[in-house]
Design a protein around this motif. Structure first.
Motif, PDB file in Angstrom:
ATOM      1  N   PHE A 163      37.108  44.537  54.271  1.00 34.44           N
ATOM      2  CA  PHE A 163      38.025  44.304  53.158  1.00 34.44           C
ATOM      3  C   PHE A 163      39.185  43.461  53.668  1.00 34.44           C
ATOM      4  O   PHE A 163      39.735  43.745  54.739  1.00 34.44           O
ATOM      5  CB  PHE A 163      38.597  45.622  52.627  1.00 34.44           C
ATOM      6  CG  PHE A 163      37.701  46.355  51.673  1.00 34.44           C
ATOM      7  CD1 PHE A 163      38.021  46.451  50.331  1.00 34.44           C
ATOM      8  CD2 PHE A 163      36.536  46.969  52.114  1.00 34.44           C
ATOM      9  CE1 PHE A 163      37.205  47.140  49.443  1.00 34.44           C
ATOM     10  CE2 PHE A 163      35.712  47.660  51.244  1.00 34.44           C
ATOM     11  CZ  PHE A 163      36.049  47.742  49.899  1.00 34.44           C
ATOM     12  N   SER A 164      39.558  42.445  52.913  1.00 35.17           N
ATOM     13  CA  SER A 164      40.727  41.656  53.290  1.00 35.17           C
ATOM     14  C   SER A 164      41.695  41.593  52.109  1.00 35.17           C
ATOM     15  O   SER A 164      41.284  41.558  50.953  1.00 35.17           O
ATOM     16  CB  SER A 164      40.334  40.247  53.734  1.00 35.17           C
ATOM     17  OG  SER A 164      39.771  39.514  52.672  1.00 35.17           O
ATOM     18  N   LEU A 218      41.025  37.497  37.620  1.00 36.24           N
ATOM     19  CA  LEU A 218      39.584  37.258  37.615  1.00 36.24           C
ATOM     20  C   LEU A 218      38.904  38.111  38.683  1.00 36.24           C
ATOM     21  O   LEU A 218      39.479  38.378  39.733  1.00 36.24           O
ATOM     22  CB  LEU A 218      39.332  35.775  37.908  1.00 36.24           C
ATOM     23  CG  LEU A 218      37.897  35.249  37.920  1.00 36.24           C
ATOM     24  CD1 LEU A 218      37.349  35.210  36.499  1.00 36.24           C
ATOM     25  CD2 LEU A 218      37.867  33.849  38.533  1.00 36.24           C
ATOM     26  N   ALA A 219      37.680  38.546  38.390  1.00 39.99           N
ATOM     27  CA  ALA A 219      36.844  39.209  39.384  1.00 39.99           C
ATOM     28  C   ALA A 219      35.609  38.355  39.624  1.00 39.99           C
ATOM     29  O   ALA A 219      35.076  37.738  38.701  1.00 39.99           O
ATOM     30  CB  ALA A 219      36.433  40.596  38.903  1.00 39.99           C
ATOM     31  N   VAL A 220      35.153  38.306  40.873  1.00 44.13           N
ATOM     32  CA  VAL A 220      33.966  37.537  41.245  1.00 44.13           C
ATOM     33  C   VAL A 220      33.091  38.416  42.126  1.00 44.13           C
ATOM     34  O   VAL A 220      33.557  38.942  43.147  1.00 44.13           O
ATOM     35  CB  VAL A 220      34.329  36.250  42.021  1.00 44.13           C
ATOM     36  CG1 VAL A 220      33.066  35.432  42.310  1.00 44.13           C
ATOM     37  CG2 VAL A 220      35.348  35.417  41.256  1.00 44.13           C
ATOM     38  N   ALA A 221      31.834  38.604  41.740  1.00 42.38           N
ATOM     39  CA  ALA A 221      30.908  39.422  42.524  1.00 42.38           C
ATOM     40  C   ALA A 221      29.593  38.676  42.695  1.00 42.38           C
ATOM     41  O   ALA A 221      29.098  38.047  41.752  1.00 42.38           O
ATOM     42  CB  ALA A 221      30.663  40.766  41.845  1.00 42.38           C
ATOM     43  N   THR A 222      29.030  38.767  43.893  1.00 42.63           N
ATOM     44  CA  THR A 222      27.760  38.103  44.186  1.00 42.63           C
ATOM     45  C   THR A 222      26.755  39.114  44.721  1.00 42.63           C
ATOM     46  O   THR A 222      27.063  39.888  45.632  1.00 42.63           O
ATOM     47  CB  THR A 222      27.946  36.976  45.214  1.00 42.63           C
ATOM     48  OG1 THR A 222      28.825  35.983  44.670  1.00 42.63           O
ATOM     49  CG2 THR A 222      26.610  36.321  45.551  1.00 42.63           C
ATOM     50  N   SER A 223      25.567  39.106  44.147  1.00 43.53           N
ATOM     51  CA  SER A 223      24.443  39.878  44.668  1.00 43.53           C
ATOM     52  C   SER A 223      23.414  38.884  45.181  1.00 43.53           C
ATOM     53  O   SER A 223      23.171  37.861  44.553  1.00 43.53           O
ATOM     54  CB  SER A 223      23.818  40.749  43.573  1.00 43.53           C
ATOM     55  OG  SER A 223      24.705  41.765  43.171  1.00 43.53           O
ATOM     56  N   CYS A 283      44.766  38.725  46.284  1.00 48.14           N
ATOM     57  CA  CYS A 283      43.300  38.668  46.363  1.00 48.14           C
ATOM     58  C   CYS A 283      42.844  39.820  47.243  1.00 48.14           C
ATOM     59  O   CYS A 283      43.227  39.897  48.412  1.00 48.14           O
ATOM     60  CB  CYS A 283      42.840  37.338  46.941  1.00 48.14           C
ATOM     61  SG  CYS A 283      41.060  37.274  47.294  1.00 48.14           S
ATOM     62  N   VAL A 284      42.044  40.708  46.678  1.00 46.00           N
ATOM     63  CA  VAL A 284      41.405  41.763  47.454  1.00 46.00           C
ATOM     64  C   VAL A 284      39.931  41.398  47.555  1.00 46.00           C
ATOM     65  O   VAL A 284      39.237  41.298  46.548  1.00 46.00           O
ATOM     66  CB  VAL A 284      41.577  43.148  46.803  1.00 46.00           C
ATOM     67  CG1 VAL A 284      40.864  44.216  47.642  1.00 46.00           C
ATOM     68  CG2 VAL A 284      43.058  43.494  46.664  1.00 46.00           C
ATOM     69  N   ASN A 285      39.474  41.169  48.772  1.00 51.77           N
ATOM     70  CA  ASN A 285      38.111  40.714  49.037  1.00 51.77           C
ATOM     71  C   ASN A 285      37.333  41.851  49.679  1.00 51.77           C
ATOM     72  O   ASN A 285      37.635  42.269  50.798  1.00 51.77           O
ATOM     73  CB  ASN A 285      38.150  39.492  49.959  1.00 51.77           C
ATOM     74  CG  ASN A 285      36.778  38.889  50.192  1.00 51.77           C
ATOM     75  OD1 ASN A 285      35.752  39.558  50.079  1.00 51.77           O
ATOM     76  ND2 ASN A 285      36.750  37.608  50.555  1.00 51.77           N
ATOM     77  N   ARG A 330      44.437  38.420  41.245  1.00 50.76           N
ATOM     78  CA  ARG A 330      45.528  38.560  40.280  1.00 50.76           C
ATOM     79  C   ARG A 330      46.510  37.409  40.477  1.00 50.76           C
ATOM     80  O   ARG A 330      46.751  36.971  41.604  1.00 50.76           O
ATOM     81  CB  ARG A 330      46.258  39.892  40.463  1.00 50.76           C
ATOM     82  CG  ARG A 330      45.453  41.136  40.076  1.00 50.76           C
ATOM     83  CD  ARG A 330      46.297  42.378  40.242  1.00 50.76           C
ATOM     84  NE  ARG A 330      45.548  43.611  40.046  1.00 50.76           N
ATOM     85  CZ  ARG A 330      45.442  44.270  38.896  1.00 50.76           C
ATOM     86  NH1 ARG A 330      46.055  43.801  37.812  1.00 50.76           N
ATOM     87  NH2 ARG A 330      44.755  45.386  38.807  1.00 50.76           N
ATOM     88  N   GLY A 331      47.085  36.968  39.384  1.00 54.88           N
ATOM     89  CA  GLY A 331      48.123  35.951  39.467  1.00 54.88           C
ATOM     90  C   GLY A 331      47.591  34.612  39.926  1.00 54.88           C
ATOM     91  O   GLY A 331      46.543  34.153  39.476  1.00 54.88           O
ATOM     92  N   GLU A 332      48.294  34.000  40.879  1.00 57.97           N
ATOM     93  CA  GLU A 332      47.928  32.664  41.336  1.00 57.97           C
ATOM     94  C   GLU A 332      48.043  32.543  42.850  1.00 57.97           C
ATOM     95  O   GLU A 332      48.712  33.335  43.511  1.00 57.97           O
ATOM     96  CB  GLU A 332      48.786  31.607  40.635  1.00 57.97           C
ATOM     97  CG  GLU A 332      50.246  31.946  40.563  1.00 57.97           C
ATOM     98  CD  GLU A 332      51.016  31.040  39.612  1.00 57.97           C
ATOM     99  OE1 GLU A 332      50.421  30.346  38.768  1.00 57.97           O
ATOM    100  OE2 GLU A 332      52.253  31.024  39.729  1.00 57.97           O
TER     101      GLU A 332
END
Length: 254
Positions: free
Chosen positions: A19-20, A169-174, A128-130, A138-140
């Motif tokens: 997690f970053s 925005l949320a972004v998820a990749t499978s 950004c929580v990765n 969140r935000g910019e």
């Protein structure tokens, strides 16, 4: 945890991944405290939900040592969200894809979204929580500049398939690039190989992560289902390098 020219960054190894945290504003004492709290929260989630820990609540629940009514409220909440994802995806999201209780397809996104919320409540508006490649933004990225997220191409190392830009925005990749064919068809319990990767964007990471898993499992049936979801857009790449995307997937070629 270390300060940067842009704000504050931290990397934490937990839940079997990395997690970053990237906070793009001057960190206050409250934000620093919230970051510590968010990290502790991730380790707590790992203790409760890890399917690799035989003493975790989720492992003990799966073995039938006690019922759901004896579980902490957070377990009941997560399994209720899983049930919602299962209903919405007509069974393609499952908490028992391999035959045993495993809500991992939703828990990581839920944990990252919760960590993002802890930061937001402390005043961190641009973050950004990765969570191992799944992100809650969140935000910019900087004043007047949206976040830019590169989507790795599953078949071409070091190449990007697309770039997603946005604010909240949320972004998820499978996909199969990192862990091979590890996503199971919940109906046959066989590994899914119809797609090489599927990236889904949505408002919040909990359901974006779960729906990405469900859509990947669907394979050819995914486009029609995804287009029926309000607020979600997808890009998918097949093992032979072909791709498809929902009409509203806003992407810019790098």
């Amino acid at each position: 945890m270390h300060d940067t020219d842009h704000g504050l960054r931290h990397v934490e190894h937990v839940m079997g991944t990395v997690f970053s945290f990237d906070i793009r504003q001057q960190p206050t004492a409250a934000i620093r405290h919230a970051l510590d709290e968010a990290v502790r929260g991730l380790h707590h989630v790992d203790e409760v939900f890890s399917t690799y820990r035989p003493d975790s609540v989720i492992s003990r629940l799966g073995r039938g040592e006690f019922g759901l009514d004896a579980c902490p409220a957070e377990v009941q909440d997560v399994l209720a969200l899983c049930a919602e994802a299962t209903r919405t995806s007509d069974g393609w999201f499952s908490t028992t894809p391999g035959g045993t209780l495993d809500p991992s397809g939703l828990v990581k996104g839920w944990a990252a979204e919760a960590a993002s919320h802890v930061l937001y409540e402390a005043g961190a508006r641009n973050t950004c929580v990765n969570a191992g490649g799944d992100l809650q933004l969140r935000g910019e990225a900087s004043p007047g500049t949206p976040w830019r997220i590169g989507i790795a191409h599953p078949l071409r190392p070091r190449e990007l398939a697309a770039v997603v830009t946005g604010h909240d925005l949320a972004v998820a990749t499978s996909g199969t690039a990192e862990r091979g064919a590890h996503i199971l068809d919940p109906h046959t319990r066989e590994p899914v190989r119809a797609l090489a990767s599927l990236t889904l964007t949505g408002p919040r990471l909990t359901m974006t992560d779960a729906y990405a898993t469900a859509a990947f499992a669907m394979g050819a049936a995914a486009p029609a289902w995804l287009e029926s979801l309000d607020g979600y857009e997808a890009l998918a790449i097949t093992p032979d390098g072909q791709e498809w995307h929902t009409p509203g997937f806003g992407r810019r070629r790098p």
